[in-house]
Write a protein that holds these residues in place. Structure first.
Motif, PDB file in Angstrom:
ATOM      1  N   PRO A   3       0.822  -1.221   0.000  1.00 45.94           N
ATOM      2  CA  PRO A   3       0.000   0.000   0.000  1.00 45.94           C
ATOM      3  C   PRO A   3       0.856   1.272   0.000  1.00 45.94           C
ATOM      4  N   TYR A   4       1.935   1.244   0.739  1.00 45.43           N
ATOM      5  CA  TYR A   4       2.816   2.411   0.802  1.00 45.43           C
ATOM      6  C   TYR A   4       3.373   2.725  -0.586  1.00 45.43           C
ATOM      7  N   ARG A   5       3.856   1.699  -1.250  1.00 48.70           N
ATOM      8  CA  ARG A   5       4.456   1.903  -2.575  1.00 48.70           C
ATOM      9  C   ARG A   5       3.422   2.297  -3.610  1.00 48.70           C
ATOM     10  N   ARG A  27      12.200  11.940   4.906  1.00 53.39           N
ATOM     11  CA  ARG A  27      11.082  11.683   5.827  1.00 53.39           C
ATOM     12  C   ARG A  27      10.275  10.466   5.386  1.00 53.39           C
ATOM     13  N   ALA A  28      10.024  10.356   4.101  1.00 52.49           N
ATOM     14  CA  ALA A  28       9.254   9.209   3.606  1.00 52.49           C
ATOM     15  C   ALA A  28       9.998   7.904   3.884  1.00 52.49           C
ATOM     16  N   PHE A  29      11.315   7.916   3.730  1.00 58.84           N
ATOM     17  CA  PHE A  29      12.106   6.720   4.001  1.00 58.84           C
ATOM     18  C   PHE A  29      12.058   6.359   5.486  1.00 58.84           C
ATOM     19  N   ILE A  30      12.123   7.365   6.334  1.00 57.31           N
ATOM     20  CA  ILE A  30      12.022   7.115   7.777  1.00 57.31           C
ATOM     21  C   ILE A  30      10.648   6.544   8.116  1.00 57.31           C
ATOM     22  N   HIS A  31       9.593   7.114   7.551  1.00 52.98           N
ATOM     23  CA  HIS A  31       8.238   6.612   7.828  1.00 52.98           C
ATOM     24  C   HIS A  31       8.052   5.191   7.322  1.00 52.98           C
ATOM     25  N   GLN A  36       7.696  -0.644   8.566  1.00 59.37           N
ATOM     26  CA  GLN A  36       8.222  -1.966   8.240  1.00 59.37           C
ATOM     27  C   GLN A  36       9.028  -2.580   9.382  1.00 59.37           C
ATOM     28  N   VAL A  37       9.830  -1.791  10.055  1.00 59.75           N
ATOM     29  CA  VAL A  37      10.617  -2.334  11.163  1.00 59.75           C
ATOM     30  C   VAL A  37       9.693  -2.748  12.310  1.00 59.75           C
ATOM     31  N   GLY A  75      15.732  -5.302   3.299  1.00 59.84           N
ATOM     32  CA  GLY A  75      16.728  -4.923   2.299  1.00 59.84           C
ATOM     33  C   GLY A  75      16.123  -4.826   0.906  1.00 59.84           C
ATOM     34  N   GLN A  76      15.262  -5.773   0.575  1.00 61.53           N
ATOM     35  CA  GLN A  76      14.605  -5.712  -0.733  1.00 61.53           C
ATOM     36  C   GLN A  76      13.726  -4.468  -0.829  1.00 61.53           C
ATOM     37  N   SER A  77      13.002  -4.178   0.233  1.00 56.21           N
ATOM     38  CA  SER A  77      12.151  -2.993   0.238  1.00 56.21           C
ATOM     39  C   SER A  77      12.978  -1.724   0.061  1.00 56.21           C
ATOM     40  N   TRP A  78      14.130  -1.676   0.719  1.00 53.76           N
ATOM     41  CA  TRP A  78      15.008  -0.519   0.546  1.00 53.76           C
ATOM     42  C   TRP A  78      15.416  -0.366  -0.915  1.00 53.76           C
ATOM     43  N   SER A  79      15.725  -1.469  -1.574  1.00 56.14           N
ATOM     44  CA  SER A  79      16.147  -1.358  -2.975  1.00 56.14           C
ATOM     45  C   SER A  79      15.020  -0.799  -3.838  1.00 56.14           C
TER      46      SER A  79
END
Length: 187
Positions: A3-5, A27-31, A36-37, A75-79
């Motif tokens: 949903p986020y993506r 900010r979006a990356f932190i959120h 996810q974490v 890690g995959q989500s980060w990529s």
């Protein structure tokens, strides 16, 4: 992450035009990581209890590998998040190269780690492959179109998640409801 993506993927191209783009991306990356974490910690904490309810004892050991798999998929989500520069600069072929590097790491990891470690080796090889994928995508993307992400809050989240997950792992065997209560308190 789905949903986020769905919302973020088209929005990130609009953000690219803004003068405060780096702050918005950061900010979006932190959120994204906060969600996810937190979900990863919850899954990792409660999977042993889930397995106690849904499986038989021979499958309980698989719960020990879940935090590794959760970390791999982070890690995959980060990529997928950090590839913005490659799309903005229309250098998506570099995503293919990063994917091939991750696949090579997966194959090497599976060949080297599964025979001696079984399922744990598969989990570790998957983690390795997604770390390589993330690293390559991030490196290529930053080279093409740098974005000033703020890593300190993300690292603090990962450290807190590791501590909470470790405490959950170190809990003594408890009756089901007591285990759920203790892990809920940790979460």
């Amino acid at each position: 992450d789905g949903p986020y993506r769905t919302v973020w993927d088209p929005l990130r191209f609009e953000v690219a035009k803004r003068p405060d783009r780096d702050e918005v991306y950061a900010r979006a990356f932190i959120h994204l990581n906060l969600v996810q974490v937190t979900m990863g910690v919850a899954i990792s904490l409660f999977v042993p209890e889930f397995l106690r309810v849904m499986a038989t004892p021979p499958f309980y050991q698989a719960g020990n590998w879940v935090p590794i798999i959760v970390a791999a998929y982070l890690g995959q989500s980060w990529s997928l998040f950090l590839n913005t520069g490659l799309f903005i600069k229309e250098r998506t072929e570099l995503i293919t190269w990063a994917t091939w590097l991750g696949a090579a790491a997966a194959i090497a990891g599976y060949l080297a780690l599964i025979p001696p470690l079984g399922g744990l080796g598969a989990a570790l090889a998957t983690l390795l492959s997604f770390i390589v994928l993330y690293w390559a995508v991030y490196r290529y993307s930053q080279r093409e179109w740098p974005i000033a992400y703020r890593w300190a809050p993300v690292i603090r989240m990962l450290l807190a998640a590791s501590v909470i997950g470790g405490l959950g792992f170190l809990l003594p065997p408890l009756p089901l409801l007591a285990a759920i209560a203790a892990k809920t308190a940790l979460l």
